[in-house]
Design a protein around this motif. Sequence first.
Motif, PDB file in Angstrom:
ATOM      1  N   SER A  14       0.815  -1.221   0.000  1.00 53.75           N
ATOM      2  CA  SER A  14       0.000   0.000   0.000  1.00 53.75           C
ATOM      3  C   SER A  14       0.847   1.268   0.000  1.00 53.75           C
ATOM      4  O   SER A  14       0.316   2.369  -0.120  1.00 53.75           O
ATOM      5  CB  SER A  14      -0.944   0.007   1.212  1.00 53.75           C
ATOM      6  OG  SER A  14      -0.208   0.167   2.411  1.00 53.75           O
ATOM      7  N   ASP A  15       2.149   1.125   0.104  1.00 56.00           N
ATOM      8  CA  ASP A  15       3.067   2.269   0.131  1.00 56.00           C
ATOM      9  C   ASP A  15       3.396   2.661  -1.308  1.00 56.00           C
ATOM     10  O   ASP A  15       4.341   2.164  -1.902  1.00 56.00           O
ATOM     11  CB  ASP A  15       4.330   1.885   0.899  1.00 56.00           C
ATOM     12  CG  ASP A  15       5.180   3.081   1.269  1.00 56.00           C
ATOM     13  OD1 ASP A  15       4.739   4.226   1.045  1.00 56.00           O
ATOM     14  OD2 ASP A  15       6.288   2.862   1.792  1.00 56.00           O
ATOM     15  N   ARG A  16       2.576   3.536  -1.864  1.00 55.56           N
ATOM     16  CA  ARG A  16       2.766   3.939  -3.259  1.00 55.56           C
ATOM     17  C   ARG A  16       2.936   5.458  -3.363  1.00 55.56           C
ATOM     18  O   ARG A  16       2.638   6.181  -2.414  1.00 55.56           O
ATOM     19  CB  ARG A  16       1.633   3.420  -4.126  1.00 55.56           C
ATOM     20  CG  ARG A  16       0.264   3.624  -3.589  1.00 55.56           C
ATOM     21  CD  ARG A  16      -0.775   2.827  -4.404  1.00 55.56           C
ATOM     22  NE  ARG A  16      -2.107   3.141  -3.964  1.00 55.56           N
ATOM     23  CZ  ARG A  16      -2.756   2.476  -3.019  1.00 55.56           C
ATOM     24  NH1 ARG A  16      -2.199   1.447  -2.421  1.00 55.56           N
ATOM     25  NH2 ARG A  16      -3.977   2.843  -2.673  1.00 55.56           N
ATOM     26  N   ALA A  17       3.367   5.898  -4.497  1.00 57.05           N
ATOM     27  CA  ALA A  17       3.780   7.291  -4.704  1.00 57.05           C
ATOM     28  C   ALA A  17       2.745   8.331  -4.286  1.00 57.05           C
ATOM     29  O   ALA A  17       3.093   9.340  -3.685  1.00 57.05           O
ATOM     30  CB  ALA A  17       4.165   7.502  -6.167  1.00 57.05           C
ATOM     31  N   SER A  18       1.486   8.128  -4.592  1.00 57.16           N
ATOM     32  CA  SER A  18       0.491   9.154  -4.291  1.00 57.16           C
ATOM     33  C   SER A  18       0.089   9.193  -2.812  1.00 57.16           C
ATOM     34  O   SER A  18      -0.630  10.086  -2.392  1.00 57.16           O
ATOM     35  CB  SER A  18      -0.760   8.938  -5.152  1.00 57.16           C
ATOM     36  OG  SER A  18      -1.335   7.676  -4.836  1.00 57.16           O
ATOM     37  N   MET A  19       0.558   8.249  -2.043  1.00 62.87           N
ATOM     38  CA  MET A  19       0.180   8.150  -0.632  1.00 62.87           C
ATOM     39  C   MET A  19       1.360   8.508   0.270  1.00 62.87           C
ATOM     40  O   MET A  19       2.509   8.229  -0.049  1.00 62.87           O
ATOM     41  CB  MET A  19      -0.292   6.736  -0.299  1.00 62.87           C
ATOM     42  CG  MET A  19      -1.504   6.307  -1.077  1.00 62.87           C
ATOM     43  SD  MET A  19      -2.898   7.370  -0.674  1.00 62.87           S
ATOM     44  CE  MET A  19      -4.025   6.997  -1.971  1.00 62.87           C
ATOM     45  N   THR A  28      -0.987   1.424   4.765  1.00 63.26           N
ATOM     46  CA  THR A  28      -1.925   0.836   5.715  1.00 63.26           C
ATOM     47  C   THR A  28      -1.130   0.349   6.917  1.00 63.26           C
ATOM     48  O   THR A  28      -0.087  -0.293   6.774  1.00 63.26           O
ATOM     49  CB  THR A  28      -2.683  -0.333   5.061  1.00 63.26           C
ATOM     50  OG1 THR A  28      -3.388   0.179   3.935  1.00 63.26           O
ATOM     51  CG2 THR A  28      -3.642  -0.984   6.031  1.00 63.26           C
ATOM     52  N   THR A  29      -1.620   0.673   8.106  1.00 60.23           N
ATOM     53  CA  THR A  29      -0.883   0.388   9.340  1.00 60.23           C
ATOM     54  C   THR A  29      -1.790  -0.256  10.371  1.00 60.23           C
ATOM     55  O   THR A  29      -2.942   0.145  10.529  1.00 60.23           O
ATOM     56  CB  THR A  29      -0.313   1.707   9.916  1.00 60.23           C
ATOM     57  OG1 THR A  29       0.453   2.362   8.903  1.00 60.23           O
ATOM     58  CG2 THR A  29       0.571   1.454  11.112  1.00 60.23           C
ATOM     59  N   PRO A  33      -6.082   3.093   7.432  1.00 59.47           N
ATOM     60  CA  PRO A  33      -5.965   2.872   5.982  1.00 59.47           C
ATOM     61  C   PRO A  33      -4.876   3.740   5.349  1.00 59.47           C
ATOM     62  O   PRO A  33      -4.538   4.802   5.860  1.00 59.47           O
ATOM     63  CB  PRO A  33      -7.342   3.286   5.448  1.00 59.47           C
ATOM     64  CG  PRO A  33      -8.265   3.168   6.618  1.00 59.47           C
ATOM     65  CD  PRO A  33      -7.423   3.534   7.816  1.00 59.47           C
ATOM     66  N   VAL A  34      -4.362   3.271   4.219  1.00 56.52           N
ATOM     67  CA  VAL A  34      -3.396   4.029   3.439  1.00 56.52           C
ATOM     68  C   VAL A  34      -3.994   5.407   3.180  1.00 56.52           C
ATOM     69  O   VAL A  34      -5.194   5.541   2.981  1.00 56.52           O
ATOM     70  CB  VAL A  34      -3.055   3.279   2.119  1.00 56.52           C
ATOM     71  CG1 VAL A  34      -4.285   3.081   1.257  1.00 56.52           C
ATOM     72  CG2 VAL A  34      -1.952   3.975   1.352  1.00 56.52           C
ATOM     73  N   HIS A  35      -3.156   6.448   3.256  1.00 54.29           N
ATOM     74  CA  HIS A  35      -3.692   7.793   3.069  1.00 54.29           C
ATOM     75  C   HIS A  35      -2.640   8.767   2.566  1.00 54.29           C
ATOM     76  O   HIS A  35      -1.450   8.528   2.668  1.00 54.29           O
ATOM     77  CB  HIS A  35      -4.317   8.318   4.365  1.00 54.29           C
ATOM     78  CG  HIS A  35      -3.373   8.400   5.521  1.00 54.29           C
ATOM     79  ND1 HIS A  35      -3.065   7.305   6.297  1.00 54.29           N
ATOM     80  CD2 HIS A  35      -2.670   9.435   6.035  1.00 54.29           C
ATOM     81  CE1 HIS A  35      -2.216   7.673   7.239  1.00 54.29           C
ATOM     82  NE2 HIS A  35      -1.949   8.953   7.099  1.00 54.29           N
ATOM     83  N   PRO A  66      -9.249  -9.200   3.189  1.00 57.84           N
ATOM     84  CA  PRO A  66      -9.587  -8.813   1.812  1.00 57.84           C
ATOM     85  C   PRO A  66      -9.816  -7.304   1.653  1.00 57.84           C
ATOM     86  O   PRO A  66      -9.376  -6.716   0.669  1.00 57.84           O
ATOM     87  CB  PRO A  66     -10.882  -9.613   1.532  1.00 57.84           C
ATOM     88  CG  PRO A  66     -10.783 -10.793   2.444  1.00 57.84           C
ATOM     89  CD  PRO A  66     -10.110 -10.277   3.700  1.00 57.84           C
ATOM     90  N   GLN A  67     -10.452  -6.710   2.614  1.00 53.72           N
ATOM     91  CA  GLN A  67     -10.710  -5.257   2.565  1.00 53.72           C
ATOM     92  C   GLN A  67      -9.438  -4.463   2.862  1.00 53.72           C
ATOM     93  O   GLN A  67      -9.069  -3.552   2.123  1.00 53.72           O
ATOM     94  CB  GLN A  67     -11.795  -4.893   3.574  1.00 53.72           C
ATOM     95  CG  GLN A  67     -12.076  -3.404   3.647  1.00 53.72           C
ATOM     96  CD  GLN A  67     -13.068  -3.059   4.749  1.00 53.72           C
ATOM     97  OE1 GLN A  67     -13.583  -3.919   5.448  1.00 53.72           O
ATOM     98  NE2 GLN A  67     -13.325  -1.774   4.905  1.00 53.72           N
ATOM     99  N   ILE A  68      -8.747  -4.815   3.960  1.00 54.55           N
ATOM    100  CA  ILE A  68      -7.554  -4.086   4.405  1.00 54.55           C
ATOM    101  C   ILE A  68      -6.464  -4.084   3.335  1.00 54.55           C
ATOM    102  O   ILE A  68      -5.847  -3.059   3.064  1.00 54.55           O
ATOM    103  CB  ILE A  68      -7.015  -4.681   5.720  1.00 54.55           C
ATOM    104  CG1 ILE A  68      -8.004  -4.445   6.872  1.00 54.55           C
ATOM    105  CG2 ILE A  68      -5.647  -4.105   6.064  1.00 54.55           C
ATOM    106  CD1 ILE A  68      -7.655  -5.221   8.142  1.00 54.55           C
TER     107      ILE A  68
END
Length: 190
Positions: free
Chosen positions: A137-142, A146-147, A162-164, A185-187
């Motif tokens: 979930s660690d991507r450029a726009s964020m 998620t933690t 959630p990723v933010h 599945p959601q997380i």
Amino acid sequence: MQPKERSVVQAQEGGAPAWRSVNDVQLEPVPRLEWSLATEAHPPALEAATPASLRRSWIHTAPEHQVLGLFRKLHGAKRRLPAPWWLRALDRGEIESRGAAFEIEDETHAVLGSRPGWVFVPWAGVGEAGYWEYAPSDRASMREPTTVVMTDRHRGWLNVVPVHGDNEPVPVQVKRATGLVAMFPQIEAW
């Protein structure tokens, strides 16, 4: 020639250390300093791979009643002393023991450690168990992935953030490791 003054540590009532000299001069520690010493890891955890590897301080190893007694003596909750989630919950009578809290941390680590992409991060607050991040979930726009963090704010003991990007979302309350498994599945899709 005067005799050299030596300092010795003696246990006070409640298990807190008191510094006394041979000349019987008593030094009273400053509460935040005393708490800092109680939460400092000995030896420091240089490489921590699990919550258990971080449990090296006095608050993790001393008799539980002494730890709780010192926390209360220093007005831990009122003074907002940095403390692990479980100590605040134990102080309020919401968890049965430090050992039960350690089991929850270890169970959470076992579940997350068995999933691809989850990474344990040992750098947390004083005496804390660390936290877990979902690397995919660690991507450029964020800004933040998620933690999963331990918490004393509810009896499920886990929050998922959630990723933010710039605006931090409200943490999602999860009930222990079984709740995580049900929500994977959601997380992991955030």
